[in-house]
Scaffold this motif. Structure first.
Motif, PDB file in Angstrom:
ATOM      1  N   VAL A  32      -3.208  -0.344  -5.836  1.00 13.38           N
ATOM      2  CA  VAL A  32      -3.369  -1.693  -5.294  1.00 13.38           C
ATOM      3  C   VAL A  32      -4.610  -1.776  -4.416  1.00 13.38           C
ATOM      4  CG1 VAL A  32      -1.913  -1.232  -3.266  1.00 13.38           C
ATOM      5  CG2 VAL A  32      -2.179  -3.577  -4.089  1.00 13.38           C
ATOM      6  N   VAL A  33      -5.257  -2.938  -4.461  1.00 15.62           N
ATOM      7  CA  VAL A  33      -6.379  -3.226  -3.572  1.00 15.62           C
ATOM      8  C   VAL A  33      -6.280  -4.691  -3.166  1.00 15.62           C
ATOM      9  CG1 VAL A  33      -7.968  -3.810  -5.463  1.00 15.62           C
ATOM     10  CG2 VAL A  33      -8.878  -3.091  -3.246  1.00 15.62           C
ATOM     11  N   ALA A  34      -6.556  -4.967  -1.880  1.00 11.19           N
ATOM     12  CA  ALA A  34      -6.476  -6.327  -1.366  1.00 11.19           C
ATOM     13  C   ALA A  34      -7.831  -6.788  -0.862  1.00 11.19           C
ATOM     14  CB  ALA A  34      -5.452  -6.395  -0.230  1.00 11.19           C
ATOM     15  N   ASP A  35      -8.262  -7.957  -1.313  1.00 12.22           N
ATOM     16  CA  ASP A  35      -9.463  -8.620  -0.823  1.00 12.22           C
ATOM     17  C   ASP A  35     -10.688  -7.709  -0.871  1.00 12.22           C
ATOM     18  OD1 ASP A  35     -10.773 -10.886   0.118  1.00 12.22           O
ATOM     19  OD2 ASP A  35     -10.573 -10.279   2.219  1.00 12.22           O
ATOM     20  N   CYS A  36     -10.981  -7.217  -2.051  1.00  4.91           N
ATOM     21  CA  CYS A  36     -12.162  -6.376  -2.258  1.00  4.91           C
ATOM     22  C   CYS A  36     -13.365  -7.260  -2.571  1.00  4.91           C
ATOM     23  CB  CYS A  36     -11.904  -5.405  -3.408  1.00  4.91           C
ATOM     24  SG  CYS A  36     -13.387  -4.524  -3.957  1.00  4.91           S
ATOM     25  N   ALA A  55      -9.053   1.749  -4.243  1.00  6.47           N
ATOM     26  CA  ALA A  55      -7.680   1.252  -4.138  1.00  6.47           C
ATOM     27  C   ALA A  55      -6.772   2.296  -3.486  1.00  6.47           C
ATOM     28  CB  ALA A  55      -7.164   0.869  -5.524  1.00  6.47           C
ATOM     29  N   THR A  56      -5.560   1.882  -3.172  1.00  5.09           N
ATOM     30  CA  THR A  56      -4.537   2.758  -2.607  1.00  5.09           C
ATOM     31  C   THR A  56      -3.532   3.110  -3.685  1.00  5.09           C
ATOM     32  OG1 THR A  56      -4.777   1.737  -0.430  1.00  5.09           O
ATOM     33  CG2 THR A  56      -2.762   2.979  -0.845  1.00  5.09           C
ATOM     34  N   SER A  57      -3.279   4.399  -3.861  1.00  6.62           N
ATOM     35  CA  SER A  57      -2.311   4.863  -4.859  1.00  6.62           C
ATOM     36  C   SER A  57      -0.966   5.091  -4.181  1.00  6.62           C
ATOM     37  CB  SER A  57      -2.813   6.164  -5.505  1.00  6.62           C
ATOM     38  OG  SER A  57      -1.882   6.644  -6.444  1.00  6.62           O
ATOM     39  N   TYR A  58       0.035   4.314  -4.614  1.00  2.00           N
ATOM     40  CA  TYR A  58       1.378   4.444  -4.043  1.00  2.00           C
ATOM     41  C   TYR A  58       2.287   5.196  -5.006  1.00  2.00           C
ATOM     42  CZ  TYR A  58       6.128   3.448  -2.703  1.00  2.00           C
ATOM     43  OH  TYR A  58       7.452   3.587  -2.373  1.00  2.00           O
ATOM     44  N   LYS A  59       3.033   6.170  -4.459  1.00  3.83           N
ATOM     45  CA  LYS A  59       4.004   6.910  -5.248  1.00  3.83           C
ATOM     46  C   LYS A  59       5.304   7.018  -4.459  1.00  3.83           C
ATOM     47  CE  LYS A  59       4.665  11.188  -7.895  1.00  3.83           C
ATOM     48  NZ  LYS A  59       4.136  12.542  -8.197  1.00  3.83           N
ATOM     49  N   LYS A  60       6.391   6.644  -5.084  1.00  2.54           N
ATOM     50  CA  LYS A  60       7.688   6.669  -4.404  1.00  2.54           C
ATOM     51  C   LYS A  60       8.016   8.058  -3.861  1.00  2.54           C
ATOM     52  CE  LYS A  60       9.574   4.754  -8.047  1.00  2.54           C
ATOM     53  NZ  LYS A  60      10.547   4.205  -9.022  1.00  2.54           N
ATOM     54  N   ALA A 120       0.842  -1.165   0.000  1.00  2.00           N
ATOM     55  CA  ALA A 120       0.000   0.000   0.000  1.00  2.00           C
ATOM     56  C   ALA A 120       0.879   1.216   0.000  1.00  2.00           C
ATOM     57  CB  ALA A 120      -0.917  -0.024   1.218  1.00  2.00           C
ATOM     58  N   ALA A 121       0.267   2.412   0.078  1.00  2.00           N
ATOM     59  CA  ALA A 121       1.105   3.553  -0.060  1.00  2.00           C
ATOM     60  C   ALA A 121       0.396   4.832   0.232  1.00  2.00           C
ATOM     61  CB  ALA A 121       1.622   3.600  -1.482  1.00  2.00           C
ATOM     62  N   ALA A 122       1.178   5.926   0.223  1.00  3.82           N
ATOM     63  CA  ALA A 122       0.604   7.250   0.366  1.00  3.82           C
ATOM     64  C   ALA A 122      -0.201   7.587  -0.867  1.00  3.82           C
ATOM     65  CB  ALA A 122       1.730   8.264   0.545  1.00  3.82           C
ATOM     66  N   GLN A 123      -1.174   8.480  -0.707  1.00  5.20           N
ATOM     67  CA  GLN A 123      -2.011   8.852  -1.837  1.00  5.20           C
ATOM     68  C   GLN A 123      -1.530  10.170  -2.425  1.00  5.20           C
ATOM     69  OE1 GLN A 123      -5.896   8.849  -0.075  1.00  5.20           O
ATOM     70  NE2 GLN A 123      -6.249   6.746  -0.692  1.00  5.20           N
ATOM     71  N   ILE A 124      -1.766  10.340  -3.713  1.00  5.45           N
ATOM     72  CA  ILE A 124      -1.341  11.541  -4.405  1.00  5.45           C
ATOM     73  C   ILE A 124      -2.486  12.046  -5.258  1.00  5.45           C
ATOM     74  CG2 ILE A 124       1.056  10.772  -4.507  1.00  5.45           C
ATOM     75  CD1 ILE A 124       0.458  10.173  -7.488  1.00  5.45           C
ATOM     76  N   THR A 125      -2.343  13.245  -5.768  1.00  3.98           N
ATOM     77  CA  THR A 125      -3.329  13.804  -6.686  1.00  3.98           C
ATOM     78  C   THR A 125      -2.629  14.153  -7.981  1.00  3.98           C
ATOM     79  OG1 THR A 125      -4.611  14.681  -4.864  1.00  3.98           O
ATOM     80  CG2 THR A 125      -4.988  15.643  -7.045  1.00  3.98           C
TER      81      THR A 125
END
Length: 450
Positions: free
Chosen positions: A152-156, A124-129, A19-24
Motif C-alpha cells: 500500500v502507498v498513500a498520496d504518492c 510502498a509499505t508491505s503488510y504481512k499478517k 500500512a504494515a510491517a515489512q518483510i523479505t
C-alpha cells in the motif's frame, strides 16, 4: 521498551491509510514491461479475477482504494512578477493484494497516445499478517484473519513530473520488486484531467492566477460498495485489526458532485426493506440515522471578470467538487447487542433509501445470502472489480433528475467507472445509463452562463 514504543507509534501513524510491517520474500525474476501502453485497456487486462483473499489475488489491485488527484505545478514569471501554473502533477493512492518484499512499490506512468509524459516512483509499505504485532497476543484470539496481505502507498507524488494539457490520459501501474528490482505491469487506468482558470489583481486589469486542476469523477455516480467493519474504529482504508470479530458495522462508499462542498450534511436516515418487508429500526441503538463522512474530496474554483458586472467588486466564481462519502448505516453485522438490527438476520433482497427531509438522496440494492453476508454484484462476481476483504459492490439508483444535494450529474456509460473500468454486464450498463444529467459538467465562463 523504548524501541517497542517507537515501533508501535510508527505503526499507528501509518494506519491512517493501511500500512504494515515489512518483510523479505524472494520472488522469481520477472521481465520488464513496456511502460507506455499502445492499446486501450480491455476487461481482461484491466483487472484480474479474484475472490475473498489468498494467493489467487497476488498482484491484483484494490479497486476500492485506488485514488488519483491532480494539482498545479507553479513557477515564478519574472516578467509578470507573479506565479503561474505550467501544468499538473499526479497524486496516487494504491493498494495491491499479496505478499511482497520490503522496499517494493509502484511506478506510476502517465501517457497519452503511447507517449510517456511522467513517471513517479512510489515506495510502498508491505503488510504481512504474520508480522503484525497486534495479531500475536492472546487477546487477539477471535480476530477475523480472512483478509489479504497487501502492498500500500498513500498520496504518492513527485512535483517534478509535470504533465501539460487537459483531457484524457492513460495511467499505467508497474509493480517493482524490492528484492530483485524486477518490474511488472499490473494495471491500466484512464483519467480525465480538467483545468479551472482563475484571475487576480485589479478588477479593471485582471491577471491570470494559478489554475486549479482536478480529475473528473462524474462517471463514478452509479458505482458504490459496501464494507463490513469489525469494531467502531477503522474503515475500508485503514482496517482495525485490534478487535475480535464480535461487533461489526456496515459502511457504504459512494461518489457524488455536491451543490457546494461547504454545505453541511442534512440529517440523513435510512428506510430499508427486505423482500418487500419494511425493517423496523425502533429499539436499535442507532435508530435509523445514517452518519455521512467525507473520506476524500476535491474542489476547484473557476474565476473570471469577462463581463461588466464582474469588472468591479468581487469576481465571478463557480466551484466544482467531487466527494467520496462514507455512509455509516444504522444496521449492523456480527453485533452481539440484542437491540441492533443485524443484516445476517435478514437474508434476501435488500433495498435501502438514504433520505433527508422526506427526499431521496440515493437508493442502494443488494442481496444477502443464507450465510448472512452480501452477495457481490455481477461486476465483482465476474472478476471485473476486486475489493478488500468483506467488501461488496452493490447497486445504486440516483433519483430521477438528481437529488437536492447533487450539483452536477454527467455519466458517460461508455467511459466506465473508477478510472476507466468498463461496465461489462447488462445490469451495470443499465444502471449507468439510468442516471439523469443535471447541471453543467464543468464550470461555465460568466459570458456563457445562461
Amino acid at each position: 521498551m523504548l524501541r517497542k514504543l517507537i515501533f508501535l507509534t510508527i505503526a499507528a501513524a501509518l494506519f491512517a491509510i493501511p500500512a504494515a510491517a515489512q518483510i523479505t520474500l524472494k520472488l522469481p525474476k520477472l521481465p520488464k514491461p513496456e511502460t507506455t501502453p499502445t492499446k486501450a485497456p480491455q476487461p481482461t487486462d484491466t483487472v484480474r479475477k479474484g475472490g475473498g483473499g489468498g494467493a489467487s489475488r497476488f498482484e491484483v489491485m484494490d479497486d476500492g482504494l485506488t485514488y488519483f488527484d491532480a494539482d498545479a505545478v507553479k513557477e515564478y514569471d519574472t516578467a509578470l512578477r507573479l506565479e503561474k501554473d505550467v501544468g499538473w502533477y499526479l497524486r496516487s493512492s494504491l493498494r495491491m493484494f499479496g505478499t511482497y518484499p520490503a522496499r517494493s512499490g509502484f511506478n506510476v506512468i502517465v501517457s497519452r497516445g503511447g507517449k510517456q509524459l511522467a513517471k513517479t516512483r512510489c515506495a510502498a509499505t508491505s503488510y504481512k499478517k504474520a508480522n503484525d504485532p497486534y495479531l500475536r497476543t492472546a487477546e487477539r484470539v477471535g480476530v477475523d484473519l480472512g483478509f489479504d496481505d497487501y502492498l500500500v502507498v498513500a498520496d504518492c507524488y513527485d512535483k517534478t513530473q509535470v504533465v501539460k494539457g487537459e483531457g484524457e490520459f492513460d495511467v499505467t501501474i508497474v509493480y517493482f520488486n524490492g528484492d530483485t528490482d524486477a518490474e511488472k505491469e499490473v494495471r491500466r487506468y484512464k483519467i480525465e484531467v480538467r483545468r479551472a482558470s482563475r484571475v487576480r489583481g485589479q478588477p479593471t486589469a485582471p491577471q491570470p492566477d494559478v489554475a486549479h486542476y482536478y480529475i473528473s469523477r462524474h462517471n463514478d455516480a452509479p458505482a458504490a460498495f459496501m464494507s463490513l467493519i469489525y469494531g467502531q474504529n477503522g474503515d475500508y482504508f485503514g482496517p482495525n485489526r485490534m478487535q475480535p470479530a464480535t461487533s461489526g458495522r456496515v459502511d457504504i462508499f459512494m461518489n457524488y458532485s455536491p451543490v457546494r462542498l461547504g454545505d453541511p450534511f442534512p440529517n440523513f436516515y435510512a428506510r430499508c426493506s427486505v423482500d418487500g418487508r419494511r425493517l423496523d429500526f425502533e429499539g436499535s441503538s442507532y435508530a435509523d440515522q445514517v452518519h455521512a463522512y467525507r473520506v476524500r474530496q476535491k474542489i476547484a474554483i473557476y474565476t473570471d471578470r469577462l463581463i461588466p458586472q464582474y469588472q468591479r467588486g468581487p469576481e465571478y466564481k463557480e466551484e466544482i467538487a467531487f466527494v467520496q462519502l462514507k455512509l455509516k448505516m444504522p444496521f449492523m453485522y456480527g453485533s452481539k447487542e440484542p437491540r441492533d438490527v443485524k443484516m445476517e438476520d435478514h437474508p434476501g433482497n435488500w433495498v435501502c433509501d438514504v433520505m433527508a427531509d422526506g427526499k431521496k438522496f440515493r437508493t442502494f440494492k443488494w442481496n444477502v445470502g443464507r450465510d448472512g453476508r452480501p452477495i457481490a454484484g455481477p461486476e465483482q462476481a465476474g472478476g471485473n472489480v476486486s475489493l478488500f476483504h468483506l467488501a461488496y459492490m452493490i447497486d445504486v439508483e440516483v433519483p430521477p433528475g438528481g437529488s437536492d444535494w447533487d450539483g452536477r450529474l454527467n455519466v458517460n456509460p461508455a467511459a466506465g467507472f473508477w478510472y476507466g473500468i468498463p461496465w461489462t454486464t447488462a445490469q451495470g450498463k443499465s444502471m449507468a445509463a439510468a442516471v439523469s444529467k443535471k447541471g453543467d459538467p464543468w464550470p461555465v465562463p460568466s459570458n456563457k452562463k445562461k
